[in-house]
Design a protein around this motif. Structure first.
Motif, PDB file in Angstrom:
ATOM      1  N   ALA A 176      20.000 -33.944 -34.020  1.00 55.20           N
ATOM      2  CA  ALA A 176      19.487 -33.521 -35.329  1.00 55.20           C
ATOM      3  C   ALA A 176      19.765 -32.061 -35.642  1.00 55.20           C
ATOM      4  CB  ALA A 176      17.984 -33.784 -35.393  1.00 55.20           C
ATOM      5  N   LYS A 177      19.781 -31.191 -34.630  1.00 56.28           N
ATOM      6  CA  LYS A 177      19.957 -29.754 -34.893  1.00 56.28           C
ATOM      7  C   LYS A 177      21.361 -29.409 -35.399  1.00 56.28           C
ATOM      8  CE  LYS A 177      21.274 -28.462 -30.154  1.00 56.28           C
ATOM      9  NZ  LYS A 177      20.944 -27.595 -29.008  1.00 56.28           N
ATOM     10  N   SER A 178      22.289 -30.338 -35.291  1.00 53.77           N
ATOM     11  CA  SER A 178      23.650 -30.070 -35.778  1.00 53.77           C
ATOM     12  C   SER A 178      23.834 -30.458 -37.235  1.00 53.77           C
ATOM     13  CB  SER A 178      24.661 -30.840 -34.923  1.00 53.77           C
ATOM     14  OG  SER A 178      24.524 -32.237 -35.107  1.00 53.77           O
ATOM     15  N   LYS A 179      22.787 -30.960 -37.862  1.00 57.27           N
ATOM     16  CA  LYS A 179      22.896 -31.415 -39.255  1.00 57.27           C
ATOM     17  C   LYS A 179      23.054 -30.224 -40.191  1.00 57.27           C
ATOM     18  CE  LYS A 179      20.552 -34.236 -42.739  1.00 57.27           C
ATOM     19  NZ  LYS A 179      19.356 -35.062 -43.044  1.00 57.27           N
ATOM     20  N   PRO A 180      24.092 -30.229 -41.041  1.00 57.93           N
ATOM     21  CA  PRO A 180      24.265 -29.116 -41.989  1.00 57.93           C
ATOM     22  C   PRO A 180      23.243 -29.188 -43.112  1.00 57.93           C
ATOM     23  CG  PRO A 180      25.912 -30.798 -42.398  1.00 57.93           C
ATOM     24  CD  PRO A 180      25.167 -31.242 -41.176  1.00 57.93           C
TER      25      PRO A 180
END
Length: 237
Positions: free
Chosen positions: A156-160
């Motif tokens: 989830a932390k890579s979601k732009p």
């Protein structure tokens, strides 16, 4: 007789001296009076000289007025710029809202190894194959093995912050973790795998990089979201 004539002579001489004195005084008076008009003329010329100065003062007021007008014009320009920026923002929103989702026929997906041995990560690159833009949302839905039908979980932390708009000159990337790189892992060789895009159930077949393919531990595999950068720091997993 001589005494009277002498007195008459003295009186005549005194009269002459007096006349000369009066003439001299008159001349001095005339000089003073001519000098006085000159002085008053000079004084009179001062207001006349001050008149252009007043005119310049008015000019300064006009300049101040012009400055005010320029300031107003500048504010008007700023307002116009703001309006333009607003229009540009609105245009961006309209474009974003009207840009269609990318489908399998719109995109070509390739894979490359990331970093060096033991090659725990690969990078997926999505490039547009069409003449118009499309939105690449979410993350790649990856299945590495026929024996594991579940999609690789997404980080989830890579979601732009916003969906990626894919254009001909701007590809998108997704970092994918294959394993932890340990010797005791349950790695399985993979020479090709499947990818699906959000909103499209069409399967895209992707060839694994390297002559020997890749080694995948299904229990450790993770994928990042599509991003416009190759690696944005939040994709480190």
């Amino acid at each position: 007789m001589n005494t009277a004539r002498h007195r008459s002579t003295l009186l005549a001489a005194a009269g002459t001296v007096l006349a000369l004195s009066l003439t001299a005084c008159q001349s001095d008076g005339d000089g003073a009076s001519s000098s006085a008009p000159t002085t008053s003329a000079t004084v009179a010329s001062s207001p006349a000289a001050a008149a252009p100065t007043a005119g310049k003062g008015t000019g300064t007021s006009d300049t101040t007025g012009s400055t005010g007008s320029a300031s107003a014009a500048s504010k008007g320009s700023a307002g116009s710029s703001g309006a333009s920026a607003g229009s540009a923002g609105a245009t961006g929103e309209r474009v974003s809202a009207s840009t269609p989702l990318c489908t399998a026929k719109d995109v070509r997906v390739t894979a490359a190894r990331q970093d060096g041995p033991p090659y725990t990560h690969i990078v997926l690159t999505a490039k547009s194959t069409i003449g118009h833009s499309c939105r690449l949302t979410g993350f790649p839905h990856i299945q590495f093995l026929e024996s594991h039908k579940q999609d690789v979980p997404a980080v989830a932390k890579s979601k732009p912050a916003t969906p990626v708009v894919l254009t001909a000159g701007a590809p998108a990337y997704a970092l994918v973790k294959l394993s932890d790189g340990g010797l005791d892992e349950d790695n399985e060789p993979v020479s090709a795998f499947s990818v699906m895009l959000d909103g499209d159930s069409t399967v895209i077949a992707v060839t694994a990089p390297g002559s020997d393919g890749i080694a995948v531990d299904p229990a450790k595999a993770l994928t990042g979201y599509w991003t416009p950068e190759l690696r944005n720091g939040a994709d480190d997993f």
